[in-house]
Design a protein around this motif. Sequence first.
Motif, PDB file in Angstrom:
ATOM      1  N   GLU A 321       0.827  -1.204   0.000  1.00 13.68           N
ATOM      2  CA  GLU A 321       0.000   0.000   0.000  1.00 13.68           C
ATOM      3  C   GLU A 321       0.867   1.262   0.000  1.00 13.68           C
ATOM      4  O   GLU A 321       0.622   2.192  -0.771  1.00 13.68           O
ATOM      5  N   ARG A 322       1.879   1.283   0.864  1.00 16.01           N
ATOM      6  CA  ARG A 322       2.742   2.461   0.936  1.00 16.01           C
ATOM      7  C   ARG A 322       3.579   2.611  -0.329  1.00 16.01           C
ATOM      8  O   ARG A 322       3.772   3.719  -0.834  1.00 16.01           O
ATOM      9  N   PHE A 323       4.077   1.495  -0.846  1.00 16.39           N
ATOM     10  CA  PHE A 323       4.866   1.534  -2.077  1.00 16.39           C
ATOM     11  C   PHE A 323       4.004   2.030  -3.238  1.00 16.39           C
ATOM     12  O   PHE A 323       4.445   2.847  -4.058  1.00 16.39           O
ATOM     13  N   SER A 324       2.770   1.564  -3.304  1.00 16.56           N
ATOM     14  CA  SER A 324       1.868   1.968  -4.389  1.00 16.56           C
ATOM     15  C   SER A 324       1.589   3.465  -4.336  1.00 16.56           C
ATOM     16  O   SER A 324       1.476   4.120  -5.388  1.00 16.56           O
ATOM     17  N   ALA A 325       1.470   4.014  -3.132  1.00  9.99           N
ATOM     18  CA  ALA A 325       1.248   5.453  -3.008  1.00  9.99           C
ATOM     19  C   ALA A 325       2.450   6.235  -3.543  1.00  9.99           C
ATOM     20  O   ALA A 325       2.287   7.238  -4.250  1.00  9.99           O
ATOM     21  N   LEU A 326       3.650   5.770  -3.229  1.00 10.19           N
ATOM     22  CA  LEU A 326       4.855   6.439  -3.734  1.00 10.19           C
ATOM     23  C   LEU A 326       4.952   6.317  -5.254  1.00 10.19           C
ATOM     24  O   LEU A 326       5.315   7.275  -5.948  1.00 10.19           O
ATOM     25  N   VAL A 327       4.632   5.141  -5.773  1.00 12.33           N
ATOM     26  CA  VAL A 327       4.652   4.942  -7.225  1.00 12.33           C
ATOM     27  C   VAL A 327       3.649   5.873  -7.899  1.00 12.33           C
ATOM     28  O   VAL A 327       3.947   6.497  -8.926  1.00 12.33           O
ATOM     29  N   THR A 328       2.462   5.980  -7.318  1.00 10.65           N
ATOM     30  CA  THR A 328       1.417   6.840  -7.887  1.00 10.65           C
ATOM     31  C   THR A 328       1.901   8.280  -8.005  1.00 10.65           C
ATOM     32  O   THR A 328       1.722   8.930  -9.051  1.00 10.65           O
ATOM     33  N   ASP A 329       2.518   8.777  -6.948  1.00  7.55           N
ATOM     34  CA  ASP A 329       2.967  10.167  -6.980  1.00  7.55           C
ATOM     35  C   ASP A 329       4.189  10.347  -7.881  1.00  7.55           C
ATOM     36  O   ASP A 329       4.363  11.401  -8.495  1.00  7.55           O
ATOM     37  N   ALA A 330       5.030   9.320  -7.982  1.00  7.16           N
ATOM     38  CA  ALA A 330       6.157   9.383  -8.916  1.00  7.16           C
ATOM     39  C   ALA A 330       5.653   9.450 -10.355  1.00  7.16           C
ATOM     40  O   ALA A 330       6.194  10.190 -11.186  1.00  7.16           O
ATOM     41  N   VAL A 331       4.596   8.686 -10.647  1.00  5.15           N
ATOM     42  CA  VAL A 331       3.981   8.715 -11.981  1.00  5.15           C
ATOM     43  C   VAL A 331       3.440  10.110 -12.276  1.00  5.15           C
ATOM     44  O   VAL A 331       3.668  10.674 -13.354  1.00  5.15           O
ATOM     45  N   ARG A 332       2.729  10.682 -11.294  1.00  9.19           N
ATOM     46  CA  ARG A 332       2.156  12.015 -11.497  1.00  9.19           C
ATOM     47  C   ARG A 332       3.251  13.043 -11.752  1.00  9.19           C
ATOM     48  O   ARG A 332       3.126  13.892 -12.648  1.00  9.19           O
ATOM     49  N   ALA A 333       4.313  12.981 -10.982  1.00  6.44           N
ATOM     50  CA  ALA A 333       5.409  13.940 -11.153  1.00  6.44           C
ATOM     51  C   ALA A 333       6.045  13.804 -12.530  1.00  6.44           C
ATOM     52  O   ALA A 333       6.306  14.802 -13.213  1.00  6.44           O
ATOM     53  N   GLN A 334       6.285  12.562 -12.963  1.00  8.25           N
ATOM     54  CA  GLN A 334       6.942  12.346 -14.255  1.00  8.25           C
ATOM     55  C   GLN A 334       6.053  12.795 -15.414  1.00  8.25           C
ATOM     56  O   GLN A 334       6.532  13.388 -16.390  1.00  8.25           O
ATOM     57  N   LEU A 335       4.749  12.533 -15.314  1.00  6.70           N
ATOM     58  CA  LEU A 335       3.841  12.956 -16.382  1.00  6.70           C
ATOM     59  C   LEU A 335       3.671  14.471 -16.410  1.00  6.70           C
ATOM     60  O   LEU A 335       3.512  15.065 -17.482  1.00  6.70           O
ATOM     61  N   LEU A 336       3.725  15.114 -15.255  1.00  8.40           N
ATOM     62  CA  LEU A 336       3.700  16.578 -15.234  1.00  8.40           C
ATOM     63  C   LEU A 336       4.965  17.145 -15.875  1.00  8.40           C
ATOM     64  O   LEU A 336       4.913  18.116 -16.633  1.00  8.40           O
ATOM     65  N   GLU A 337       6.111  16.537 -15.572  1.00  7.93           N
ATOM     66  CA  GLU A 337       7.357  16.994 -16.196  1.00  7.93           C
ATOM     67  C   GLU A 337       7.325  16.765 -17.705  1.00  7.93           C
ATOM     68  O   GLU A 337       7.800  17.600 -18.479  1.00  7.93           O
ATOM     69  N   TRP A 374       9.857  11.291 -21.228  1.00  7.88           N
ATOM     70  CA  TRP A 374       8.799  10.331 -21.519  1.00  7.88           C
ATOM     71  C   TRP A 374       9.343   8.907 -21.561  1.00  7.88           C
ATOM     72  O   TRP A 374       8.694   7.963 -21.063  1.00  7.88           O
ATOM     73  N   LYS A 375      10.539   8.713 -22.079  1.00  9.12           N
ATOM     74  CA  LYS A 375      11.127   7.363 -22.128  1.00  9.12           C
ATOM     75  C   LYS A 375      11.387   6.832 -20.730  1.00  9.12           C
ATOM     76  O   LYS A 375      11.154   5.649 -20.447  1.00  9.12           O
ATOM     77  N   PHE A 380       9.721   2.982 -16.424  1.00  9.92           N
ATOM     78  CA  PHE A 380       9.215   2.832 -15.061  1.00  9.92           C
ATOM     79  C   PHE A 380       7.854   2.158 -15.071  1.00  9.92           C
ATOM     80  O   PHE A 380       7.588   1.220 -14.306  1.00  9.92           O
ATOM     81  N   ARG A 381       6.971   2.626 -15.948  1.00  6.10           N
ATOM     82  CA  ARG A 381       5.611   2.072 -16.076  1.00  6.10           C
ATOM     83  C   ARG A 381       5.655   0.594 -16.450  1.00  6.10           C
ATOM     84  O   ARG A 381       4.958  -0.243 -15.839  1.00  6.10           O
ATOM     85  N   ASP A 382       6.462   0.251 -17.450  1.00 10.39           N
ATOM     86  CA  ASP A 382       6.505  -1.123 -17.937  1.00 10.39           C
ATOM     87  C   ASP A 382       7.143  -2.064 -16.920  1.00 10.39           C
ATOM     88  O   ASP A 382       6.748  -3.232 -16.810  1.00 10.39           O
ATOM     89  N   PHE A 383       8.113  -1.577 -16.174  1.00 10.00           N
ATOM     90  CA  PHE A 383       8.766  -2.400 -15.155  1.00 10.00           C
ATOM     91  C   PHE A 383       7.763  -2.854 -14.100  1.00 10.00           C
ATOM     92  O   PHE A 383       7.821  -3.980 -13.602  1.00 10.00           O
ATOM     93  N   LEU A 384       6.803  -1.994 -13.780  1.00 12.35           N
ATOM     94  CA  LEU A 384       5.814  -2.305 -12.747  1.00 12.35           C
ATOM     95  C   LEU A 384       4.497  -2.811 -13.324  1.00 12.35           C
ATOM     96  O   LEU A 384       3.560  -3.097 -12.568  1.00 12.35           O
ATOM     97  N   ALA A 385       4.401  -2.896 -14.652  1.00 11.45           N
ATOM     98  CA  ALA A 385       3.198  -3.421 -15.327  1.00 11.45           C
ATOM     99  C   ALA A 385       1.947  -2.652 -14.935  1.00 11.45           C
ATOM    100  O   ALA A 385       0.902  -3.237 -14.616  1.00 11.45           O
ATOM    101  N   ILE A 386       2.040  -1.336 -14.977  1.00 13.10           N
ATOM    102  CA  ILE A 386       0.908  -0.505 -14.571  1.00 13.10           C
ATOM    103  C   ILE A 386       0.358   0.282 -15.758  1.00 13.10           C
ATOM    104  O   ILE A 386       1.051   0.508 -16.751  1.00 13.10           O
ATOM    105  N   SER A 387      -0.900   0.684 -15.632  1.00 16.63           N
ATOM    106  CA  SER A 387      -1.556   1.526 -16.637  1.00 16.63           C
ATOM    107  C   SER A 387      -2.266   2.660 -15.904  1.00 16.63           C
ATOM    108  O   SER A 387      -3.465   2.562 -15.604  1.00 16.63           O
TER     109      SER A 387
END
Length: 400
Positions: A321-337, A374-375, A380-387
Amino acid sequence: MSAETTTEELNALVRGAIEAGKLIQATVSQPRSKSEETRKIAVRPVLLKGELRYQFERFAGAKALHHNMAPADAADELLRLVERDYRQALLKTPENDIQILVSKKGKAAVLRGAPTAKAATAGGSSAPAPSHNRTKTYVLPEGEPVPFLEALGVMTPEGRVVKAKYDKYRQINRFLEMVSDVISDLPADRELTIVDFGCGKSYLTFALYHLLAIKERLSVRIIGLDLKADIIADCAKLAERLGWDRLRFAVGDIADYADADRVDMVVTLHACDTATDAALLKAVGWHASVILSVPCCQHELMRQIEQPLLKPLLRHGILKERFSALVTDAVRAQLLEASGYKVQMLEFIDLEHTPKNLLIRAVRSGSPASAQTWKDYEQFRDFLAISPYMERNMEHKVNN
C-alpha cells in the motif's frame, strides 16, 4: 500607478533601501533568458556574527542555493539582476511595496503600493533586526486578528490561536508559505483565476484568497468546488459575510468541471484516488502556471502493480500500500514533467499530524520536456506493469 524610471533613479531606489537598512525582503523573478535555470531569487537581511548581511537564495529546480553579501555588494548584485537578467522585482520596506517591471526593450517602470511586510525592530529603531537563526515566523502571525480565521474558529477576536485548532493554524501557514514561493510564477498583467478542486470546508481556500487578494492585493478570482452541497452552502455564506465577492463556491465533480476557459492555478487537496489525477489533467489542459496537489487515498495502482523482483516487498499488504502510493505520486510527477512542468515534492505538514503529508508543487516551465523524460516514464511504467489513469486520459503524449 506605474512610472518609467531612469537608470539613475533605479540605482538610487535600490541602494537607498539597502543602505538605509529598510529592505525587509526582495524577490527577483521572470528571467529574460530562457536558458536561465534560476527562476527566482529571494533576498533578505540576516545577522552573521553581529554584522548585517543580505542573503541571496537562488531557486533552481528543487534546489535552493544561498550566498551572503555585505550591504554594498548586495546592492550591486540586486541592481545587476534587475538591469540585466530579470524582468520583475518586488522590494518590501516598512514604507512601501515597490514593484519593478522591466520591458522587453529594457525600460524599467516602478509601482509603489502600501507595505505588506513588517520589520522587527531593535533598540526602538525602525531598522530591521534580522537573525540567521530565526524563530518560526508565520505568514499569518499569532496576535494579529484575521477575520476569516476568527469566522472558522481558528482564532479569537484578539488574534489568539484556539488551542484545539493549533494544528490547523500551522497547516494553513505552511500552505501559504508554499504558495508565497510561487506567486512570482503567476501572470502579473491580468486578473488571476484559481480553482480549488475538492475544497471541502475550505480553510485553505479562504487562506489562499486572504493571501492573494487581501495581503498581496492581487486581482484574483477563486472558485472552490466540492460534491457536498451543504458544505458548499456554508462556505458561500461565509464568503458573502466577509465581503469577498471574487471568491465563490460551486457543487460539482472535478472531471466534469467546464466553467472556466483559462485557469492560472489549480489546487487539489486530498482528492480521493484518481480524482487527483483528474484535477491534474484539468490543470495541464488549461496550461495552468502553478499546480498544488496533496494526494489522498491511492488505490488504482495497488491493484495493478506486478513485478516478481519486488515480491519480498509486494507480498506484505501494508508495504504494498505504501509503495503503491509512492509509485502513484512518482507517476504524477513524471507525467507533469513530460507536460512541461518543473515539479517538487514537498512535506506539507509534520508527520505526526497526518500520513497524507506530501504536496506536489508544479510550475509551468514554458519550454517543452525532453523526449528522455517520456522514455524514463515508459520504462518505469513497464517495469511495474501498470496503466495509470493519468496517462490513459492525457490528450497528448510526448513524442518518443
